[in-house]
Design a protein around this motif. Structure first.
Motif, PDB file in Angstrom:
ATOM      1  N   LYS A 226     120.968  40.373 106.219  1.00 50.18           N
ATOM      2  CA  LYS A 226     121.538  39.086 106.224  1.00 50.18           C
ATOM      3  C   LYS A 226     121.218  38.211 104.999  1.00 50.18           C
ATOM      4  O   LYS A 226     122.031  37.519 104.497  1.00 50.18           O
ATOM      5  CB  LYS A 226     120.879  38.094 107.554  1.00 50.18           C
ATOM      6  CG  LYS A 226     121.406  36.924 107.798  1.00 50.18           C
ATOM      7  CD  LYS A 226     120.658  36.356 108.931  1.00 50.18           C
ATOM      8  CE  LYS A 226     120.918  34.766 108.740  1.00 50.18           C
ATOM      9  NZ  LYS A 226     119.899  34.087 109.723  1.00 50.18           N
ATOM     10  N   ALA A 227     120.006  38.391 104.346  1.00 50.35           N
ATOM     11  CA  ALA A 227     119.641  37.824 103.212  1.00 50.35           C
ATOM     12  C   ALA A 227     120.548  38.503 102.081  1.00 50.35           C
ATOM     13  O   ALA A 227     120.912  37.706 101.231  1.00 50.35           O
ATOM     14  CB  ALA A 227     118.222  38.137 102.894  1.00 50.35           C
ATOM     15  N   ALA A 228     120.771  39.819 102.180  1.00 51.56           N
ATOM     16  CA  ALA A 228     121.295  40.313 100.984  1.00 51.56           C
ATOM     17  C   ALA A 228     122.901  39.974 101.199  1.00 51.56           C
ATOM     18  O   ALA A 228     123.632  39.523 100.080  1.00 51.56           O
ATOM     19  CB  ALA A 228     121.402  41.900 101.263  1.00 51.56           C
ATOM     20  N   GLU A 229     123.434  39.705 102.152  1.00 43.86           N
ATOM     21  CA  GLU A 229     124.783  39.068 102.430  1.00 43.86           C
ATOM     22  C   GLU A 229     124.914  37.929 101.703  1.00 43.86           C
ATOM     23  O   GLU A 229     125.865  37.555 101.121  1.00 43.86           O
ATOM     24  CB  GLU A 229     125.270  39.105 103.775  1.00 43.86           C
ATOM     25  CG  GLU A 229     126.713  38.656 104.209  1.00 43.86           C
ATOM     26  CD  GLU A 229     126.808  38.626 105.760  1.00 43.86           C
ATOM     27  OE1 GLU A 229     126.980  39.736 106.226  1.00 43.86           O
ATOM     28  OE2 GLU A 229     126.861  37.619 106.276  1.00 43.86           O
ATOM     29  N   ALA A 230     124.131  36.962 101.822  1.00 42.08           N
ATOM     30  CA  ALA A 230     124.201  35.670 101.431  1.00 42.08           C
ATOM     31  C   ALA A 230     123.936  35.629  99.795  1.00 42.08           C
ATOM     32  O   ALA A 230     124.887  34.924  99.294  1.00 42.08           O
ATOM     33  CB  ALA A 230     123.110  34.724 101.932  1.00 42.08           C
ATOM     34  N   VAL A 231     122.920  36.386  99.251  1.00 44.03           N
ATOM     35  CA  VAL A 231     122.992  36.232  98.017  1.00 44.03           C
ATOM     36  C   VAL A 231     124.040  37.154  97.206  1.00 44.03           C
ATOM     37  O   VAL A 231     124.632  36.487  96.183  1.00 44.03           O
ATOM     38  CB  VAL A 231     121.551  37.095  97.388  1.00 44.03           C
ATOM     39  CG1 VAL A 231     121.506  37.056  95.936  1.00 44.03           C
ATOM     40  CG2 VAL A 231     120.405  36.240  98.262  1.00 44.03           C
ATOM     41  N   PHE A 232     124.656  38.201  97.714  1.00 39.80           N
ATOM     42  CA  PHE A 232     125.793  38.830  97.096  1.00 39.80           C
ATOM     43  C   PHE A 232     126.859  38.165  97.221  1.00 39.80           C
ATOM     44  O   PHE A 232     127.560  38.081  96.358  1.00 39.80           O
ATOM     45  CB  PHE A 232     125.849  40.229  97.971  1.00 39.80           C
ATOM     46  CG  PHE A 232     124.976  41.457  97.606  1.00 39.80           C
ATOM     47  CD1 PHE A 232     124.684  41.604  96.164  1.00 39.80           C
ATOM     48  CD2 PHE A 232     124.260  42.039  98.512  1.00 39.80           C
ATOM     49  CE1 PHE A 232     123.840  42.666  95.879  1.00 39.80           C
ATOM     50  CE2 PHE A 232     123.694  43.375  97.933  1.00 39.80           C
ATOM     51  CZ  PHE A 232     123.134  43.390  96.788  1.00 39.80           C
ATOM     52  N   ALA A 233     126.789  37.245  98.514  1.00 37.08           N
ATOM     53  CA  ALA A 233     128.184  36.391  98.443  1.00 37.08           C
ATOM     54  C   ALA A 233     128.128  35.275  97.485  1.00 37.08           C
ATOM     55  O   ALA A 233     129.353  35.023  96.817  1.00 37.08           O
ATOM     56  CB  ALA A 233     128.290  35.956  99.869  1.00 37.08           C
TER      57      ALA A 233
END
Lengths: 228, 228
Positions: free
Chosen positions: B38-45
């Motif tokens: 979830k965190a990765a999704e936000a940052v990569f986005a």
DNA sequence: TAGGAAGTTGACCGATTGTTCAAGCTTGAA
DNA sequence: TTCAAGCTTGAACAATCGGTCAACTTCCTA
């Protein structure tokens, strides 16, 4: 804009007006800045602001890294300079939307112009998209100021067309968002479209079909009554 | 996909089937992987692949940085795992396009579903957009394979509608590109749309107007003759 | 033609990058 | 109750990050 004036390191004798061939200090500066800006545009467009590295930009521009900082003090100022160049391209086509124009002509020409710049200048469009997806931190003032006023003004024109019975009822702002989306997708997501179509790159045939399809969606979508 | 199988570090006893509450090794793993993804999704986005830092992802997920590498060996594999999750969301709505469906229903429902996921899950859409703008290096096989076949198949359905006289002549693939563009723009470029509309975020009213406008453009654009 | 500003560049700065390691902790199966 | 496998984590790795510096060359101007 969210940056200081780049043109203040040394005094800038500027413009050069005449297409003087290639000499003098100003010419050197102009040429180098152009080289760097072009390279920066490409790298920022692929990686975004924080993903791009000044080393890669310098390599691509074929100048030593400290040269970047000589012409643009920081990475952020270089990014701002690139964005500034793009704003004008981005807004340019909007002047097709004029009260006295026939909606069919105006909308068709707007779509065509936007698609044309997706074809010939995809990188500025991609950089703009990266900036917006990343939260638009660097262009927020522009969006809330100049662009907002421009959209309000063009919305008034479209409402005029509706009131005159020239096109159907539609939300003007969202029509504009749709026009932007339909045309910029061919620059921003070119990789996806090319792959899906089984091509290496988007050729003229693809853009011809894109223009036909987008124009049809828009013109019939707002039910333009052609003529007079 | 362009990555190895993440699920092979230790043996994975998997699935857990029952909605077992929260115990056991597998549950711990599942919970931590979810937090990180979830965190990765936000940052990569927000930053794209190369712009995102593992430190920021770890901070946002509230786990120490080495923990990231315990669950996903490398940054690239973590990125691949995030992308994989997104593919299904991305394709899901396409099953509205079925031969036996009424075009008006199918297209309206497709637009509505896509806009709904732009509203409720904007980050996956933005991450997908970042990946495509950056050249789609990590998803090229998917685009040229599964997505391409799916588009060919759905294009056949649309050609069927045209042949049956249910909608007007239109290039099916470009109609799909248009549908994607018209709907995803409300996730990808939310910052621009919100700023132009003078809002802090895109609220329900904006999405309602977006749905109306996009649906109108599409349905009239292809001149659906409402069935029966 | 002398002086100095403009432009160039290799070496280097501290900070941050992704990744590794080893030592410690937790926990389920025997 | 034991103990190995699973999980956690502070410390540290080489590489790269954006940016600085001082020494150097080039070239316009007075």
């Amino acid at each position: 804009m969210a940056h200081g004036d780049v043109r203040s390191l040394p005094a800038r004798r500027a413009a050069n007006g005449k297409g003087r061939p290639a000499n003098g200090r100003a010419a050197v500066r102009e040429r180098n800045e152009a080289k760097i800006l072009k390279a920066a545009e490409a790298v920022f467009a692929r990686k975004g602001f924080s993903g791009a590295s000044t080393a890669e930009i310098a390599r691509k521009a074929k100048v030593p890294k400290p040269n970047l900082h000589y012409y643009f003090r920081t990475k952020r100022l270089l990014y701002a300079a690139v964005l500034e160049r793009i704003l004008e391209i981005w807004l340019d086509a909007l002047d097709e939307i004029r009260p006295e124009a026939e909606p069919a002509d105006a909308l068709a020409r707007y779509v065509a112009r936007k698609l044309e710049s997706s074809r010939t200048l995809p990188e500025p469009s991609r950089l703009w998209a990266m900036e917006l997806i990343g939260g638009a931190r660097h262009v927020q003032p522009f969006l809330k100021g100049r662009l907002r006023r421009l959209v309000q003004q063009k919305s008034e024109v479209i409402r005029g067309w509706i009131a005159a019975g020239k096109i159907d009822e539609i939300d003007p702002a969202h029509l504009l968002f749709g026009l932007w989306a339909l045309t910029q997708t061919y620059a921003d997501f070119a990789a996806q479209i090319a792959a899906v179509l089984g091509k290496d790159r988007l050729d003229d045939a693809v853009f011809a079909a894109a223009t036909r399809t987008a124009t049809q969606l828009v013109l019939r979508g707002v039910a333009v009554r052609s003529g007079r």
